[in-house]
Design an enzyme around this catalytic site. Structure first.
Site, PDB file in Angstrom:
ATOM      1  N   HIS A   1       0.864  -1.182   0.000  1.00 29.22           N
ATOM      2  CA  HIS A   1       0.000   0.000   0.000  1.00 29.22           C
ATOM      3  C   HIS A   1       0.894   1.223   0.000  1.00 29.22           C
ATOM      4  O   HIS A   1       1.808   1.342   0.825  1.00 29.22           O
ATOM      5  CB  HIS A   1      -0.919   0.004   1.221  1.00 29.22           C
ATOM      6  CG  HIS A   1      -1.875   1.148   1.224  1.00 29.22           C
ATOM      7  ND1 HIS A   1      -2.107   1.935   2.323  1.00 29.22           N
ATOM      8  CD2 HIS A   1      -2.639   1.674   0.235  1.00 29.22           C
ATOM      9  CE1 HIS A   1      -2.985   2.873   2.031  1.00 29.22           C
ATOM     10  NE2 HIS A   1      -3.311   2.747   0.756  1.00 29.22           N
ATOM     11  N   ASP A   2       0.649   2.163  -0.903  1.00 29.61           N
ATOM     12  CA  ASP A   2       1.591   3.269  -1.076  1.00 29.61           C
ATOM     13  C   ASP A   2       1.760   4.102   0.191  1.00 29.61           C
ATOM     14  O   ASP A   2       2.864   4.584   0.480  1.00 29.61           O
ATOM     15  CB  ASP A   2       1.222   4.133  -2.277  1.00 29.61           C
ATOM     16  CG  ASP A   2      -0.223   4.620  -2.285  1.00 29.61           C
ATOM     17  OD1 ASP A   2      -0.938   4.420  -1.282  1.00 29.61           O
ATOM     18  OD2 ASP A   2      -0.645   5.193  -3.309  1.00 29.61           O
TER      19      ASP A   2
END
Length: 500
Positions: free
Chosen positions: A238-239
């Site tokens: 997840h960024d």
């Protein structure tokens, strides 16, 4: 030790990047080797991601990284959260992935709360209520295409799909799984009971692995191009999890907050455990972090507001760089007009300037003329800063943290005007950088997968050693004016419970 070469694939909602990361045992250095546009594709009243075009760009970037380095030790992919693909029993796509800004989830939260109280959902998942969450996307999918959910063999989130195409492994990484509102915090597994109560199938949910898990080597024809021994590693996929991993701050700090500033702004704290009881009332999210940490944060609409305004003005024949827009904002009077940056009207693409003017009028604010771009840009920046302050104060109140410093990372860290304004508005020291925090965090977790790093402390030490930052100190002369604007803003736009 020999130098390590890592390919970092960082896919954002506006653009994608492939970086070559070099690690010499002391520092990590990033070099961007490929950048490409990303965005929704509109088709028959829906918005989709062009995942095949993204795959082509990813492979182009990986080839460039391999040619530049001569060899690669590993590859890791991170993307935005919540969106997913469905695969059949042969691993083939069952349609294009929907974009989280697609309107198919409108009104679904209220329907869900009528079946399962919001407090029960939050007690299980600990996730901020937003219509973009995977939970509501799955319900929309079931309503419109029930046969696809029933026939799907696998569900993969976006970074998992690219890892599958690279390695052949169909697994999901933990930090991204926790964004879906389909993950049970108390049980540390998929919230199958909750999904069953909502009538959703669960047979396609994948096994979940920890950030930094090696998935295997590159498979098929790509192995001949990229190297047969290149490890595919589920970093922090997840960024935002990757961005927080890459912040040069101590492990589990009690005096520091962060803002991952890009299309979205993620404003929060890194904690050792979730905050479920009070997080529900304030609609905070408890997303999984690296090494057992929790990202306690709220989503703020972020620079999407400015991006969409810029796009609308460009379509109308008026093109501006972001630097030009900031210069225009300085010409406008401070705090002349304010609006709620998180109003759901701003979520889908569209004529953002008109929507902002509509909201200004609805709340008794002066409405600038359509050609008055400077006032509108200033309103966006002022309103974002004041919302950041609201979230930071609430987070500190809930957790008992005495905040002294805010780290701003991501593209928004380049916005000197925003950084200084936040310092002045909050009285906190603002540390900006790294700009590519997500790519840095991705690379750091690849090093975990390669056995080079073994703890949160080692990750953060290397992050600090590899990062150049800029510090913004609060100017006391501005505090009284900001406080007056803040009082007006909080009266007009108190932090609410779920987006309605």
């Amino acid at each position: 030790m020999s130098e390590r070469y890592l390919a970092v694939v960082d896919l954002g909602a506006e653009s994608g990047r492939v970086h070559l990361a070099r690690y010499d045992g002391q520092r990590l250095a990033l070099e961007e080797v490929h950048r490409f546009a990303n965005g929704p594709v509109a088709l028959q009243r829906h918005l989709y991601w062009n995942v095949l075009a993204l795959w082509q760009e990813v492979i182009s970037g990986l080839r460039k990284a391999r040619r530049l380095a001569g060899r690669l030790d590993s590859i890791g992919v991170d993307t935005w959260g919540v969106d997913y693909v469905l695969l059949d029993d042969q691993g083939l796509l069952l349609g294009l992935p929907f974009h989280y800004r697609d309107r198919r989830t409108e009104g679904l939260m209220e329907e869900v709360f009528a079946r399962v109280p919001r407090e029960e959902i939050y007690a299980q998942t600990g996730i901020q209520f937003m219509p973009i969450n995977t939970l509501y996307q799955l319900l929309a999918h079931q309503r419109e295409q029930p046969h696809l959910l029933e026939n799907a063999t696998h569900l993969l989130l976006m970074p998992d799909l690219f890892h599958y195409w690279l390695s052949g492994e169909r697994l999901c990484e933990y930090t991204n799984a926790t964004t879906t509102q389909c993950w049970s915090v108390p049980h540390g597994s998929w919230a199958r009971d909750l999904l069953a109560r909502l009538g959703l199938p669960t047979h396609f949910l994948p096994q979940v692995v920890a950030p930094g898990t090696p998935l295997g080597t590159v498979q098929g024809e790509l192995a001949e191009e990229l190297g047969e021994d290149v490890q595919v590693i589920a970093s922090a996929t997840h960024d935002t999890a990757a961005a927080v991993a890459g912040i040069p701050m101590p492990a589990n700090p009690r005096d520091r907050a962060y803002i991952s500033s890009g299309t979205w702004s993620l404003v929060g704290l890194e904690l050792p455990q979730p905050q479920i009881a009070q997080g529900c009332a304030s609609n905070f999210t408890n997303e999984g972090g690296i090494f057992g940490t929790v990202r306690f944060l709220r989503n703020v609409m972020g620079l999407w507001l400015l991006q969409e305004c810029r796009r609308s003005w460009q379509e109308g024949g008026r093109s501006f760089t972001y630097e030009q827009l900031l210069t225009l904002a300085e010409e406008a009077p401070a705090w002349a007009v304010l609006f709620d940056p998180d109003h759901p009207l701003f979520l889908p693409p569209g004529d953002m300037p008109a929507r902002i003017r509509q909201q200004l009028g609805a709340h008794g604010q002066p409405v600038p003329a359509a050609e008055d771009i400077s006032t509108l840009v200033r309103a966006i920046l002022d309103s974002l800063i004041l919302r950041y302050r609201q979230v930071l104060e609430l987070a500190a109140s809930i957790t008992g943290c005495a905040l002294q410093t805010v780290h701003i990372v991501g593209g928004g860290a380049q916005n000197r005007w925003l950084n200084q304004g936040l310092a002045d508005a909050t009285g906190l020291t603002v540390i900006a950088g790294p700009i590519e925090a997500t790519a840095q965090g991705n690379a750091l977790l690849q090093l975990v997968g390669l056995g080079e790093l073994r703890s949160l402390e080692e990750v953060r030490t290397l992050a600090a050693r590899s990062t150049i930052t800029q510090t913004f100190l609060p100017d006391p002369g501005w505090r009284a004016a900001w406080d007056e604007a803040y009082a007006r803003f909080t009266t007009l736009f108190p932090l609410t419970l779920p987006l309605q």
